[in-house]
Design an enzyme around this catalytic site. Structure first.
Site, PDB file in Angstrom:
ATOM      1  N   PRO A 219      45.707  38.370  42.948  1.00  0.00           N
ATOM      2  CA  PRO A 219      45.655  39.095  44.227  1.00  0.00           C
ATOM      3  C   PRO A 219      45.960  38.244  45.455  1.00  0.00           C
ATOM      4  O   PRO A 219      46.160  38.784  46.534  1.00  0.00           O
ATOM      5  CB  PRO A 219      44.218  39.614  44.275  1.00  0.00           C
ATOM      6  N   GLU A 237      41.407  33.937  44.322  1.00  0.00           N
ATOM      7  CA  GLU A 237      40.218  33.830  45.185  1.00  0.00           C
ATOM      8  C   GLU A 237      40.536  33.922  46.668  1.00  0.00           C
ATOM      9  O   GLU A 237      41.395  33.223  47.191  1.00  0.00           O
ATOM     10  CB  GLU A 237      39.489  32.503  44.907  1.00  0.00           C
ATOM     11  N   LYS A 253      32.782  31.733  41.032  1.00  0.00           N
ATOM     12  CA  LYS A 253      32.158  30.750  40.146  1.00  0.00           C
ATOM     13  C   LYS A 253      31.714  31.497  38.903  1.00  0.00           C
ATOM     14  O   LYS A 253      30.981  32.485  38.993  1.00  0.00           O
ATOM     15  CB  LYS A 253      30.952  30.065  40.808  1.00  0.00           C
TER      16      LYS A 253
END
Length: 432
Positions: A219, A237, A253
């Site tokens: 993304p 991220e 994470k």
């Protein structure tokens, strides 16, 4: 001031191929692609910015102050990156490890030509003095001969010989040392990274980006060209975004591999959801982000909207949390980035102690890896990714690099951490 025009498109994928090939004529290119990944906080399907009208390039000394001055005086769209080593501007730290890439520490540019992609439209926003080129550029893009272009470019990379800067035995020793720091209470989590690299190597950056994006569909995919420096990223991220008075961060994470069948994939998702070690990694960093936000947020506005939610990507499953807050209009956009940089997911906690230990134990300067790429809008809103799952290339030095890392906590087992690094490296290694 900018002049804008909207064009309808039938086949977005064809236009994207043509426009990226057309864009290679410029020294500055930044392509940001969501790959139509369903995002609650997405702005555009994709953005292309090319050809600098003005720019700022600097090392880390007073870099955030220089960026703030540039952003507030320009008040236009700005695209670029901040390397991890701007930690040295935020705290009294240094970066002395080997650097084969030599990216400038910070680079932003004001593009003459900007393209915003939605489902069936392309908005072209040109600075007024080049606005008379909108129609002719669009025709050039529509008529761009991809076949002819591919025949004249080296589209196939020769097999790249990849080396590890840190051997497996050295990795084990360094992680063991990091675990001793955790046992002593110096830190309770640190992101430890290692570099894979190739010297005397030429690659075709655009073709390499296409191959990486095809197997990742991330993304926050990015194709960056600044002169002879390239970043080809399949980042999943988001680091930080500002929309009006709302600021959000989405730290990752916690990682699991994908399975070949739906049933086994669902079992892996359930297992990741219940994995106390992976969840604790995420919760520690989520808490760090909350603490960073408290430096500038309106009192009582910091909230965790999602905690340890599983997101699925083509290569891996990940645990992602979403932290949001409200800010007053007196808080400057650049100060928000400065107060949260580097992102906690790439450092550890406590942040300063973790960064000192990371610098001591890692063998390579991170540079753009675990930094951020993104943009500011004229109104001060912004959106920035985390530079992970990325191939970095210095064309002049003929140096190719990608780095991977993982969070080390008290529950970490060296072999499992090493295997997680190999899992994250898989896509970049396949492409090269």
């Amino acid at each position: 001031m900018r002049t804008s025009k909207i064009f309808s498109v039938q086949d977005n994928s064809l236009i994207i191929s043509k426009i990226l090939a057309w864009a290679q004529q410029f020294q500055e290119i930044l392509w940001l692609d969501s790959n139509k990944y369903p995002q609650k906080y997405g702005n555009y399907n994709a953005i292309l910015a090319v050809d600098a009208f003005t720019a700022i390039k600097t090392d880390y000394h007073n870099a955030f102050s220089k960026l703030e001055e540039y952003q507030t005086t320009t008040k236009d769209w700005l695209f670029g990156y901040v390397t991890y080593d701007l930690k040295n501007d935020v705290e009294r730290l240094s970066s002395n490890n080997f650097d084969g890439l030599n990216f400038p520490d910070l680079y932003f540019f004001q593009p003459k030509k900007l393209f915003l992609f939605s489902e069936n439209e392309v908005e072209m926003h040109y600075l007024n003095y080049v606005a008379d080129e909108i129609e002719s550029d669009w025709l050039d893009i529509l008529n761009f001969d991809l076949k002819s272009n591919s025949e004249t470019s080296n589209t196939e990379n020769k097999k790249v010989k990849i080396k590890l800067r840190t051997t497996k035995d050295e990795y084990a020793k360094k992680v063991s040392e990091m675990l001793k720091h955790i046992e002593r209470g110096d830190i309770y989590e640190a992101n430890f990274c290692q570099e894979f690299y190739a010297e005397n190597t030429k690659i075709n950056p655009l073709e390499t980006y296409y191959k990486l994006n095809e197997i990742s569909k991330a993304p926050f995919a990015t194709y960056l060209k600044i002169g002879s420096h390239y970043a080809l990223s399949a980042s999943p991220e988001r680091y930080i975004q500002k929309m009006g008075n709302t600021v959000l961060s989405q730290p990752i994470k916690g990682t699991s591999k994908r399975a070949k069948t739906v049933l086994k994939d669902e079992q892996l998702i359930a297992k990741l959801n219940l994995n106390s070690k992976e969840r604790s990694e995420n919760i520690m960093i989520t808490d760090l982000v909350r603490n960073d936000f408290s430096k500038f947020a309106e009192k009582g506005s910091v909230k965790v909207e999602e905690l340890c939610k599983v997101y699925t990507f083509m290569q891996v499953h990940q645990l992602i949390s979403t932290v949001i807050c409200e800010v007053s209009e007196s808080v400057s956009p650049v100060s928000i980035i400065r107060n949260t940089f580097p992102m906690g997911s790439m450092t550890g906690a406590p942040k300063i102690s973790a960064m000192k230990i990371i610098e001591k134990l890692e063998d390579a300067k991170r540079g753009l890896y675990s930094g951020t790429i993104g943009y500011f809008k004229p109104n001060g809103n912004f959106d920035f990714n985390v530079v992970i799952r990325s191939i970095l290339y210095n064309e002049t030095n003929e140096y190719v690099s990608f780095s991977v890392g993982g969070a080390i906590t008290a529950k970490s087992k060296v072999e499992e951490e090493y295997q997680e690094c190999l899992l994250k490296a898989k896509a970049m290694k396949m492409v090269l």
